[in-house]
Design an enzyme around this catalytic site. Structure first.
Site, PDB file in Angstrom:
ATOM      1  N   ARG A  16      22.781  18.995 -61.066  1.00 58.44           N
ATOM      2  CA  ARG A  16      23.366  18.103 -60.331  1.00 58.44           C
ATOM      3  C   ARG A  16      23.840  16.748 -61.096  1.00 58.44           C
ATOM      4  O   ARG A  16      24.523  16.080 -60.555  1.00 58.44           O
ATOM      5  CB  ARG A  16      22.449  17.776 -59.122  1.00 58.44           C
ATOM      6  CG  ARG A  16      22.014  18.787 -58.163  1.00 58.44           C
ATOM      7  CD  ARG A  16      21.047  18.728 -57.440  1.00 58.44           C
ATOM      8  NE  ARG A  16      19.715  19.138 -57.997  1.00 58.44           N
ATOM      9  CZ  ARG A  16      18.717  19.120 -57.483  1.00 58.44           C
ATOM     10  NH1 ARG A  16      18.476  18.706 -56.374  1.00 58.44           N
ATOM     11  NH2 ARG A  16      17.404  19.524 -58.078  1.00 58.44           N
ATOM     12  N   LYS A  23      19.184  16.728 -68.376  1.00 58.64           N
ATOM     13  CA  LYS A  23      18.713  15.822 -67.423  1.00 58.64           C
ATOM     14  C   LYS A  23      17.572  14.700 -67.975  1.00 58.64           C
ATOM     15  O   LYS A  23      17.679  13.347 -67.803  1.00 58.64           O
ATOM     16  CB  LYS A  23      18.113  16.165 -66.229  1.00 58.64           C
ATOM     17  CG  LYS A  23      17.892  15.249 -65.093  1.00 58.64           C
ATOM     18  CD  LYS A  23      17.760  15.843 -63.828  1.00 58.64           C
ATOM     19  CE  LYS A  23      16.412  16.658 -63.366  1.00 58.64           C
ATOM     20  NZ  LYS A  23      16.355  17.082 -61.899  1.00 58.64           N
ATOM     21  N   GLN A  73       9.820  27.411 -71.637  1.00 51.17           N
ATOM     22  CA  GLN A  73      10.086  28.379 -70.363  1.00 51.17           C
ATOM     23  C   GLN A  73      11.592  28.631 -70.850  1.00 51.17           C
ATOM     24  O   GLN A  73      12.561  27.968 -70.577  1.00 51.17           O
ATOM     25  CB  GLN A  73      10.278  27.245 -69.265  1.00 51.17           C
ATOM     26  CG  GLN A  73      10.147  28.134 -68.026  1.00 51.17           C
ATOM     27  CD  GLN A  73      10.847  27.265 -66.723  1.00 51.17           C
ATOM     28  OE1 GLN A  73      10.952  26.114 -66.831  1.00 51.17           O
ATOM     29  NE2 GLN A  73      10.455  28.116 -65.686  1.00 51.17           N
ATOM     30  N   ASN A 228      17.837  13.296 -59.722  1.00 51.81           N
ATOM     31  CA  ASN A 228      18.714  14.814 -59.649  1.00 51.81           C
ATOM     32  C   ASN A 228      20.133  14.523 -59.999  1.00 51.81           C
ATOM     33  O   ASN A 228      20.711  15.435 -60.390  1.00 51.81           O
ATOM     34  CB  ASN A 228      18.653  15.581 -58.317  1.00 51.81           C
ATOM     35  CG  ASN A 228      17.087  15.986 -58.275  1.00 51.81           C
ATOM     36  OD1 ASN A 228      16.339  16.004 -59.355  1.00 51.81           O
ATOM     37  ND2 ASN A 228      16.449  15.821 -57.094  1.00 51.81           N
ATOM     38  N   ARG A 333      27.513  -6.774 -87.802  1.00 50.48           N
ATOM     39  CA  ARG A 333      27.481  -5.418 -87.629  1.00 50.48           C
ATOM     40  C   ARG A 333      26.263  -4.933 -88.458  1.00 50.48           C
ATOM     41  O   ARG A 333      25.542  -5.629 -89.075  1.00 50.48           O
ATOM     42  CB  ARG A 333      28.873  -4.910 -88.414  1.00 50.48           C
ATOM     43  CG  ARG A 333      29.943  -5.092 -87.352  1.00 50.48           C
ATOM     44  CD  ARG A 333      31.414  -4.977 -88.066  1.00 50.48           C
ATOM     45  NE  ARG A 333      31.434  -3.695 -88.748  1.00 50.48           N
ATOM     46  CZ  ARG A 333      32.351  -3.417 -89.315  1.00 50.48           C
ATOM     47  NH1 ARG A 333      33.188  -4.199 -89.926  1.00 50.48           N
ATOM     48  NH2 ARG A 333      32.191  -2.014 -89.838  1.00 50.48           N
ATOM     49  N   ASN A 377      28.275 -22.327 -98.925  1.00 51.08           N
ATOM     50  CA  ASN A 377      29.163 -22.431 -97.808  1.00 51.08           C
ATOM     51  C   ASN A 377      30.374 -21.712 -98.029  1.00 51.08           C
ATOM     52  O   ASN A 377      31.019 -21.623 -99.200  1.00 51.08           O
ATOM     53  CB  ASN A 377      29.563 -23.900 -97.830  1.00 51.08           C
ATOM     54  CG  ASN A 377      30.475 -24.252 -96.774  1.00 51.08           C
ATOM     55  OD1 ASN A 377      29.810 -24.398 -95.617  1.00 51.08           O
ATOM     56  ND2 ASN A 377      31.683 -24.444 -96.962  1.00 51.08           N
ATOM     57  N   ALA A 423      39.984 -23.941-102.660  1.00 56.37           N
ATOM     58  CA  ALA A 423      40.735 -23.477-101.390  1.00 56.37           C
ATOM     59  C   ALA A 423      41.992 -22.548-101.549  1.00 56.37           C
ATOM     60  O   ALA A 423      42.757 -22.874-102.596  1.00 56.37           O
ATOM     61  CB  ALA A 423      41.193 -24.400-100.464  1.00 56.37           C
TER      62      ALA A 423
HETATM   63  C1  UD1 Z   1      10.891  19.122 -56.665  1.00 60.15           C
HETATM   64  C2  UD1 Z   1       9.897  19.924 -55.558  1.00 60.15           C
HETATM   65  C3  UD1 Z   1      10.095  19.015 -54.330  1.00 60.15           C
HETATM   66  C4  UD1 Z   1       9.737  17.630 -54.718  1.00 60.15           C
HETATM   67  C5  UD1 Z   1      10.569  17.082 -55.822  1.00 60.15           C
HETATM   68  C6  UD1 Z   1      10.204  15.729 -56.020  1.00 60.15           C
HETATM   69  C7  UD1 Z   1       9.686  22.182 -56.168  1.00 60.15           C
HETATM   70  C8  UD1 Z   1      10.150  23.456 -55.976  1.00 60.15           C
HETATM   71  N1  UD1 Z   1      10.090  21.357 -55.319  1.00 60.15           N
HETATM   72  O1  UD1 Z   1      12.138  19.593 -56.167  1.00 60.15           O
HETATM   73  O2  UD1 Z   1       9.106  19.569 -53.360  1.00 60.15           O
HETATM   74  O3  UD1 Z   1      10.067  16.820 -53.422  1.00 60.15           O
HETATM   75  O4  UD1 Z   1      10.622  17.800 -56.923  1.00 60.15           O
HETATM   76  O5  UD1 Z   1      11.097  15.052 -56.864  1.00 60.15           O
HETATM   77  O6  UD1 Z   1       8.869  22.043 -57.026  1.00 60.15           O
HETATM   78  N2  UD1 Z   1      11.674  22.582 -63.844  1.00 60.15           N
HETATM   79  C9  UD1 Z   1      11.551  23.072 -64.995  1.00 60.15           C
HETATM   80  N3  UD1 Z   1      11.408  24.376 -64.869  1.00 60.15           N
HETATM   81  C10 UD1 Z   1      12.119  25.237 -63.827  1.00 60.15           C
HETATM   82  C11 UD1 Z   1      12.581  24.327 -62.749  1.00 60.15           C
HETATM   83  C12 UD1 Z   1      12.260  22.997 -62.794  1.00 60.15           C
HETATM   84  O7  UD1 Z   1      10.730  22.798 -65.828  1.00 60.15           O
HETATM   85  O8  UD1 Z   1      12.358  26.324 -63.906  1.00 60.15           O
HETATM   86  C13 UD1 Z   1      11.665  21.024 -64.040  1.00 60.15           C
HETATM   87  C14 UD1 Z   1      12.745  20.225 -63.905  1.00 60.15           C
HETATM   88  O9  UD1 Z   1      13.206  19.677 -65.346  1.00 60.15           O
HETATM   89  C15 UD1 Z   1      12.430  18.975 -63.148  1.00 60.15           C
HETATM   90  C16 UD1 Z   1      11.236  19.295 -62.443  1.00 60.15           C
HETATM   91  O10 UD1 Z   1      10.912  20.524 -62.759  1.00 60.15           O
HETATM   92  O11 UD1 Z   1      11.984  18.086 -64.275  1.00 60.15           O
HETATM   93  C17 UD1 Z   1      11.618  19.407 -60.934  1.00 60.15           C
HETATM   94  O12 UD1 Z   1      12.671  20.103 -60.727  1.00 60.15           O
HETATM   95  P1  UD1 Z   1      13.958  19.985 -59.911  1.00 60.15           P
HETATM   96  O13 UD1 Z   1      14.762  21.222 -59.991  1.00 60.15           O
HETATM   97  O14 UD1 Z   1      14.362  18.680 -60.106  1.00 60.15           O
HETATM   98  O15 UD1 Z   1      13.161  19.994 -58.489  1.00 60.15           O
HETATM   99  P2  UD1 Z   1      13.759  19.316 -57.275  1.00 60.15           P
HETATM  100  O16 UD1 Z   1      14.563  20.213 -56.480  1.00 60.15           O
HETATM  101  O17 UD1 Z   1      13.797  17.978 -57.381  1.00 60.15           O
HETATM  102 CA    CA Z   2      13.924  16.699 -59.156  1.00 62.00          CA
END
Ligand code: UD1
Ligand code: CA
Length: 454
Positions: A16, A23, A73, A228, A333, A377, A423
């Site tokens: 997003r 992000k 992951q 997001n 700079r 100077n 100068a």
């Molecule tokens: C998530 C929560 C939501 C909460 C919100 C708060 C879930 C399913 N939902 O939603 O309930 O209100 O955060 O901000 O958890 N990430 C991973 N691996 C993945 C997916 C995500 O590491 O496979 C990490 C992302 O980088 C991020 C965090 O987890 O830092 C949250 O993921 P994101 O996709 O932003 O979740 P939200 O839709 O915001």
């Molecule tokens: Ca999030």
């Protein structure tokens, strides 16, 4: 604190954001979001802090270095799946595990600490950090029993109209009994709209097993803002900016107009320094006491001493001493070092140049690749001719030398101590100490010439 672990989730791409930059590396007050989270978490001395990385893993690791340990992951199958990556490091540990998202840059140590304490006090297997907001769109909603106990969390995309109306949201920060967390994660499935393994599903699993699931509600929604998209990023920036600016004011710095003053999270400013509007301090900046900075000044990754004045100017990657006077409209700079009591005035550009104490270039000059001694100077229009089209060359000017107006110093060239350049000279040869050098055509006056040619 003992037997406490933390997992920071940062593997998502951040679709997003519509960005080539991952992000969690987007900056809030000049500091990557994930670094804000790491700073607040590591202030609490966890036994181990594990960051789950995926998209941009190498860049994230490079940014954070060895402040945390990492698990990769490889495929982003959801937040539950992300937490599972830490299982081989934590599965046999007794204790509490904090899970926090790398995209909540405003979270504070105090709140994390309060959540941990509440979790302990409630003897809960899981405690969710929740908050109330009138604009819950995008967040998971907290679904409570009639009696008020937390039953489960439903994601925006899976929620029905009634659930969407709930204004208590999941902030994405939780505490779990470590063993209960990994046991419950094993039974999380991906049967939902997004086809992902949701971490919040652990709540419903534990609750159904009759375990205590608690919610700690923080009153400060701002602190839990999840970034997001770029709109949320700008909100985070505004909130963090206010926080940073207020901290400086509390420390004795005057900000004439905090709204129009942009100070990076990595900036240190001494007492009684006054900052005028339109000032941007970015990267790692250190400013001493009783300085005057701005208006309309940009300083990046530099160190400024005490009682220095910088007006309407730009300074990058440089070191500036005490009682220095810069500007208006000067450009310092990278790799410049300005000693104490130096002066760099109107329309002077300095690059990779060292000025000894008390030296001045007050007007309209370019001083690059230069080693200027003390009490020198450099007159109006002094130019170091440092570039021959292929290579850069150094100009050296000894202590107490005087360079007259509009002189070209053709590098490589050295002006000895106490040397004096007339100068308008174009200096191509070294000047011995205490010598006068005139390098210009002699003036010829033709008597009556104009009258004869009328
Ligand atoms: C998530 C929560 C939501 C909460 C919100 C708060 C879930 C399913 N939902 O939603 O309930 O209100 O955060 O901000 O958890 N990430 C991973 N691996 C993945 C997916 C995500 O590491 O496979 C990490 C992302 O980088 C991020 C965090 O987890 O830092 C949250 O993921 P994101 O996709 O932003 O979740 P939200 O839709 O915001
Ligand atoms: Ca999030």
């Amino acid at each position: 604190m003992s037997n406490n672990y933390a997992i920071i989730l940062a593997a998502g791409k951040g679709t997003r954001m519509k960005s080539n930059l991952y992000k969690v590396l987007h900056l809030v007050c000049g500091k990557p979001m994930i670094q804000h989270v790491v700073d607040q978490v590591t202030a609490l001395n966890f036994d181990q802090v594990i960051t789950v990385v995926g998209h941009g893993a190498d860049v994230v690791k490079e940014t954070l270095g060895d402040q945390v340990s990492y698990k990769v992951q490889a495929e982003q199958l959801g937040t539950g799946h992300a937490v599972q990556q830490a299982e081989d490091l934590l599965f046999d540990k007794e204790g509490t595990t904090l899970v926090i998202c790398g995209d909540t840059p405003l979270i504070r140590t105090e709140t994390i600490d309060a959540l941990l304490q509440f979790h302990e006090q409630e003897h809960a297997k899981a405690t969710i950090l929740t908050t109330h907001t009138e604009q819950p769109t995008g967040y998971g909603r907290i679904i409570r029993h009639d009696a008020g106990h937390v039953e489960r969390i439903v994601e925006e995309k899976d929620a029905n109209a009634q659930e969407k109306a709930v204004q208590e949201i999941n902030t994405g920060t939780y505490c779990f009994d470590n063993k209960a967390l990994f046991a419950a994660l094993a039974s999380v499935n991906n049967h939902n709209t997004q086809g992902e393994y949701y971490l919040p599903d652990v709540i419903e699993i534990l609750q159904k097993q009759g375990e205590i699931v608690a919610a700690y509600q923080t009153l400060d929604f701002d602190e839990t803002l999840g970034v997001n998209d770029r709109i949320a990023l700008s909100k985070a920036e505004a909130i963090m900016k206010k926080r940073v600016n207020q901290a400086h004011m509390k420390n004795g710095v005057t900000l004439i107009d905090p709204e129009q003053t942009y100070i990076s999270a990595g900036t240190v400013i001494g007492q009684d320094t006054v900052i005028y509007p339109g000032t941007m301090l970015t990267g790692e900046v250190t400013i001493g006491e009783a300085c005057t900075i701005g208006p309309n000044t940009e300083i990046k990754d530099s160190v400024i001493g005490n009682e220095t004045v910088v007006r309407q100017s730009v300074i990058f990657d440089s070191e500036v001493g005490n009682s220095v006077n810069i500007g208006p409209f000067a450009h310092i700079r990278p790799s410049s070092v300005l000693g104490d009591n130096t002066k760099i005035g109107n329309f002077v550009e300095v690059k990779k140049a060292k000025f000894g104490a008390g030296s001045k270039a007050s007007h309209l000059s370019y001083i690059g690749d230069a080693d200027i001694g003390s009490n020198v100077n450099l007159g109006c229009g002094s130019i170091t001719v440092n570039y021959d089209g292929t290579n850069k060359h150094v100009t050296k000017v000894g202590d107490n030398a005087f360079v007259g107006c509009n002189a070209n110093l053709i590098a490589p060239v050295t002006i000895g101590e106490g040397g004096y350049v007339a100068a308008g000279s174009t200096i191509t040869d070294d000047i011995p100490n205490d010598s006068l050098s005139i390098a210009r055509a002699r003036q010829v006056n033709k008597d009556g010439y104009m009258a004869r040619n009328k």
